[in-house]
Design an enzyme around this catalytic site. Structure first.
Site, PDB file in Angstrom:
ATOM      1  N   GLY A  87       0.696  -1.194  -0.166  1.00  0.00           N
ATOM      2  CA  GLY A  87       0.071   0.019  -0.059  1.00  0.00           C
ATOM      3  C   GLY A  87       0.893   1.422  -0.011  1.00  0.00           C
ATOM      4  N   ASP A 124       0.126   3.292  -3.108  1.00  0.00           N
ATOM      5  CA  ASP A 124      -1.584   3.739  -3.064  1.00  0.00           C
ATOM      6  C   ASP A 124      -1.557   4.840  -2.180  1.00  0.00           C
ATOM      7  OD1 ASP A 124      -1.749   1.729  -4.797  1.00  0.00           O
ATOM      8  OD2 ASP A 124      -2.240   0.239  -3.122  1.00  0.00           O
TER       9      ASP A 124
END
Length: 317
Positions: free
Chosen positions: A253, A256
């Site tokens: 992540g 992101d």
């Protein structure tokens, strides 16, 4: 108005969690999928978001829906599928926190989204429409993605793209490159990693890749450089924005969360993509760097997305 709507994969990351007392490998269930990660990052920073995609009606799909709803992500466009199982990704971690992936997706529900299942009304209410490339790997999701991009362009949305290459999900690097490049003409804001420069832009370096993407119509291009920070370029200049020092626990992540922070700062600026100069673009990147540096200190992408107070405290140090 919705700040950002994203379309794409919503899946389970089963993350390496050591071994059992019997010596067997353990995996921890975490909600994941790059577009969903971006939205949760934005939601925790105070932005209204919406997700479009498909999961199964199995236990994992129900968990994913409840996870997004718990973070106030609008799930009007999330389709529950009785025919296909929720996509699973098994994530191995190196001692440095770097990841390798093994997918259960043959097919996964995320690849089965159809054009007639698109919540176009949600897109029309959005300032930014964001996609990755994993919805381009298979039909019918590929056609649905293209239809959604057409809807967003007609609605005047700012278009955002993070290809997020996963080699094992494509037939070949050439097939991936063809599809990843196919939607570049739609895009205003593009984020790629240094490893994706050749695949996406046909260029060997971040500088060359950014120049090629800007020449193709993008307004702001960011190339992430892992621990070195990120290279950002727009019409009036370019620069490297250093990262914040951190000893990562899990980099799931990271990109992101960075892009969620970047899009949050962009939306708060009130600027259009063509109005963004290098000073503003660099400030968006710095904000994204702060978000990412906090995310990688915890395990799992969505569980580790920081809140705004923590980001602002880091920026004030």
């Amino acid at each position: 108005m919705i700040s950002v709507t994203a379309l794409g994969e919503l899946l389970i990351d089963f993350t390496d969690a050591g071994t059992s007392a019997g010596g067997q490998k353990l995996f921890e269930r975490n909600a994941g999928g790059a577009p969903a990660n971006v939205l949760v990052a934005l939601s925790r920073l105070g932005h209204k978001t919406a997700f479009m995609g498909k999961v199964g009606t199995d236990m994992h799909g129900q968990f994913l829906r409840s996870t997004l709803e718990a973070d106030d992500v609008d799930c009007t466009g999330l389709v529950m599928d009785d025919e296909h199982f929720t996509t699973l990704a098994f994530v191995a971690l190196s001692p440095e926190g770097e990841r390798s992936f093994s997918f259960a997706r043959k097919p996964g529900a995320d690849t089965c989204l159809t054009t007639d299942e698109l919540a176009c009304d949600v897109i029309r209410e959005s300032r930014v429409f964001h996609v990755g490339s994993l919805s381009l790997t298979d039909e019918p999701a590929r056609s649905a993605t293209l239809a959604a991009l057409d809807c967003a362009r007609e609605a005047g949305c700012v278009m955002s793209y993070d290809p997020n290459y996963r080699a094992s999900l494509w037939a070949s690097p050439e097939a991936a490159s063809e599809q990843m490049r196919s939607i570049l003409p739609y895009m205003d804001l593009i984020k790629i990693s240094a490893e994706e420069c050749e695949l996406v832009a046909g260029a060997a370096t971040p500088e060359e890749a950014a120049a090629a993407l800007l020449a193709g119509g993008a307004k702001v291009v960011v190339v992430t450089l892992d621990a070195e920070g990120a290279f950002v370029a727009c019409a009036d200049g370019s620069r490297v924005v250093p990262s914040f020092h951190v000893d990562p626990v899990d980099t799931t992540g990271a990109g992101d969360s960075f892009w969620g922070g970047f899009l949050a700062a962009f939306c708060e600026s009130g600027l259009t993509p063509t109005e963004v100069g290098i000073e503003q673009a660099a400030s968006f990147v710095r904000f994204g760097n702060a978000v990412a540096s906090l995310c990688v200190r915890g395990r799992g992408g969505i569980p580790s997305m920081p809140n705004r107070a923590d980001v602002e405290a880091l920026l004030a140090e």
